[in-house]
Design an enzyme around this catalytic site. Sequence first.
Site, PDB file in Angstrom:
ATOM      1  N   ILE A 249       0.831  -1.198   0.000  1.00  0.00           N
ATOM      2  CA  ILE A 249       0.000   0.000   0.000  1.00  0.00           C
ATOM      3  C   ILE A 249       0.868   1.252   0.000  1.00  0.00           C
ATOM      4  O   ILE A 249       1.986   1.229   0.521  1.00  0.00           O
ATOM      5  CB  ILE A 249      -0.976  -0.026   1.210  1.00  0.00           C
ATOM      6  CG1 ILE A 249      -1.925   1.175   1.200  1.00  0.00           C
ATOM      7  CG2 ILE A 249      -0.232  -0.180   2.529  1.00  0.00           C
ATOM      8  CD1 ILE A 249      -3.057   1.096   2.225  1.00  0.00           C
ATOM      9  N   CYS A 250       0.340   2.323  -0.579  1.00  0.00           N
ATOM     10  CA  CYS A 250       0.950   3.652  -0.572  1.00  0.00           C
ATOM     11  C   CYS A 250       2.187   3.682  -1.462  1.00  0.00           C
ATOM     12  O   CYS A 250       2.100   3.427  -2.652  1.00  0.00           O
ATOM     13  CB  CYS A 250       1.235   4.095   0.856  1.00  0.00           C
ATOM     14  SG  CYS A 250       1.680   5.837   1.041  1.00  0.00           S
ATOM     15  N   ALA A 251       3.350   3.960  -0.909  1.00  0.00           N
ATOM     16  CA  ALA A 251       4.595   3.968  -1.686  1.00  0.00           C
ATOM     17  C   ALA A 251       5.160   2.563  -1.850  1.00  0.00           C
ATOM     18  O   ALA A 251       5.956   2.313  -2.757  1.00  0.00           O
ATOM     19  CB  ALA A 251       5.625   4.865  -1.008  1.00  0.00           C
TER      20      ALA A 251
ATOM     21  N   TYR B 124       0.571   5.339  -4.207  1.00  0.00           N
ATOM     22  CA  TYR B 124       0.531   6.744  -3.824  1.00  0.00           C
ATOM     23  C   TYR B 124       1.002   7.591  -5.010  1.00  0.00           C
ATOM     24  O   TYR B 124       1.957   7.214  -5.686  1.00  0.00           O
ATOM     25  CB  TYR B 124       1.438   6.981  -2.608  1.00  0.00           C
ATOM     26  CG  TYR B 124       1.246   8.334  -1.988  1.00  0.00           C
ATOM     27  CD1 TYR B 124       0.171   8.575  -1.146  1.00  0.00           C
ATOM     28  CD2 TYR B 124       2.138   9.369  -2.249  1.00  0.00           C
ATOM     29  CE1 TYR B 124      -0.018   9.823  -0.572  1.00  0.00           C
ATOM     30  CE2 TYR B 124       1.965  10.614  -1.680  1.00  0.00           C
ATOM     31  CZ  TYR B 124       0.880  10.840  -0.840  1.00  0.00           C
ATOM     32  OH  TYR B 124       0.698  12.070  -0.281  1.00  0.00           O
TER      33      TYR B 124
ATOM     34  N   SER C 127      -2.621  -0.800  -3.092  1.00  0.00           N
ATOM     35  CA  SER C 127      -3.554   0.238  -2.684  1.00  0.00           C
ATOM     36  C   SER C 127      -2.830   1.578  -2.623  1.00  0.00           C
ATOM     37  O   SER C 127      -1.601   1.631  -2.614  1.00  0.00           O
ATOM     38  CB  SER C 127      -4.174  -0.134  -1.335  1.00  0.00           C
ATOM     39  OG  SER C 127      -5.238   0.722  -1.006  1.00  0.00           O
TER      40      SER C 127
END
Length: 180
Positions: free
Chosen positions: A102-104, A123, A148
Amino acid sequence: MSNVIVFLADGFEEIEGLTVVDLLRRAGIAVTTVSIKEEKEIMGAHKIPVLADCVLSQADFETADMLVLPGGMPGTLHLGECKVVTEKCVEFFKAGKEVAAICAAPSVLGDLGILQGKRCTCYPGFEDRLKGIVSSNPVESDGNVTTSRGMGTAIPFALKLIEKLIDSEKAEEIKKSIIY
């Protein structure tokens, strides 16, 4: 019963890591938080100390069904620099086991070639590192890889992981129980 490892590195985004742990445990999934250094205490990106269940050398990868990489900075950088984390991600992916980020953190998977030709998300600003079919959807799941976008998508990300590990009914049950 499924068994999930959530890697924790100094500078991880607390919401992304702990939301996954919380919701998966509510669903009855065994989750082990693993510090990628040889001490259990990890300092989150927002200076929240977290005590991992075990350190990397104690992690039981044999019984694990899924690896989860929370984002955050510099946590994502530390995950990408950790040879055990990167080797296990590739090993799990090639074995058909679940890998999630998720994210980075999807950038770590992208750098390893895991996202090649897969629908994925991250991200904003990390898209060029994914080397996959990038979307701006909150969550993307393609085969045995789930990605995500960030802190605000941590709940749908965790619910998707529950759906993959158990089923959509269990994910819906947890969604309702947390008033989401």
